[in-house]
Scaffold this active site. Structure first.
Site: not given
Ligand code: AMP
Length: 285
Positions: A31, A36, A154, A187
């Site tokens: 998503a 990302h 995290q 997402s």
């Molecule tokens: P996720 O798909 O939510 O597991 O996120 C994958 C990676 O993208 C993780 O390292 C998150 O911290 C990073 N991420 C998610 N949202 C953001 C955002 N708004 N800005 C920067 N990095 C993000």
């Protein structure tokens, strides 16, 4: 051209043949949004092969409803990765990463980090994060790993995992990308109604207000009004507090020197949103 690889065996074969000098890795649960894609961009700047993964990791969800409702937009994700110039998408099935199933798995000694904030409200979550990260890192064997500051705790847990497992990978923590309203891209925002998506901007607004009001002494004078404001808007709060930015110990009485971060986890319309704000010295009077 984005190459899609579905198994670790195929991925290892590809990498052994290609032998890139520097691999960058961006793990995600899909998503995809501009947050990302910013991580993908950073990886492209610093490495010569960027691999992203999309895997909704069952072992890190403590709430089965959250797992079932996690947004899935794989076709758009593939298009976005392609236009961002990502080289490889690793898209495994559960059995590829957990060939022995998801029961009775190893555990990691994370200490206090595991019992505060996200760890406290999502029991087992960080064990699941470590399990999947260990397996992903072993499959991809990246030199550089790119993760978002949006998931502040995290990042600290993964730093600890890298230390515990003696892995030779550099973790880059990339600042949070926000919507124009200030809402951190996530997402899970896809699950909010347009009206609530606007309302959710209050999370960042209240954190900024807390940062500008910060002064040494009792911090509840600052946190309580912010929490009350959010509750009056219809948010339910897991936590919305100041913590020590290096240890994540809660801080109730500030000496004016300790480096602080505001950590936020709230529900809006059954959607759990997290965010954080690192306090820069310039924020404090
Ligand atoms: P996720 O798909 O939510 O597991 O996120 C994958 C990676 O993208 C993780 O390292 C998150 O911290 C990073 N991420 C998610 N949202 C953001 C955002 N708004 N800005 C920067 N990095 C993000």
């Amino acid at each position: 051209m984005l190459l899609i690889i579905k198994t670790v065996t195929e991925l290892r074969k590809y990498l052994d043949r290609k032998r890139p000098s520097k691999i960058g890795f961006v793990p995600t649960m899909g998503a995809l949004h501009d947050g990302h894609l910013t991580l993908v961009g950073k990886s492209k700047d610093l490495t010569d092969l960027t691999i992203s993964s999309i895997f909704i990791n069952p072992t890190q969800f403590n709430d089965p409803k959250d797992f079932a409702k996690y947004p899935k937009t794989i076709e758009q994700d593939i298009e976005k990765l392609e236009s961002a110039g990502c080289d490889v998408l690793y898209l495994p099935e559960v059995v590829d990463l957990y060939p022995g199933g998801i029961q009775d798995l190893e555990t990691f000694k994370l200490g206090k980090l595991e019992n505060v904030y996200e760890g406290k409200f999502r029991p087992g979550h960080f064990q699941g994060v470590c399990l999947v990260m260990k397996r992903l890192l072993s499959a991809v064997q990246p030199h550089e790993l790119f993760m978002g500051q949006k998931d502040y705790q995290q990042c600290m847990v993964v730093k600890e995992l890298i230390k515990l497992e003696n892995l030779s990978v550099n973790l880059h923590t990339v600042p949070t990308i926000r919507e124009a309203s200030g809402l951190a891209m996530s997402s899970r925002n896809l699950r909010l109604t347009p009206e609530n998506r606007e309302k959710a901007a209050a999370i960042y607004r209240e954190m900024k207000t807390m940062a500008t009001q910060l002064k040494p002494g009792k911090l509840e004078l600052i946190t309580t009004p912010a929490q009350q404001k959010l509750e009056s808007l219809g948010f339910t709060i897991d936590y919305f507090d100041f913590a020590d930015a290096n240890t994540l110990e809660p801080v109730s009485d500030w000496d004016g020197k300790q480096k602080l971060v505001i950590l936020a986890a709230v529900f809006l319309q059954e959607v759990r949103l997290i965010d954080n704000l690192l306090i820069a010295e310039t924020d404090v009077d």
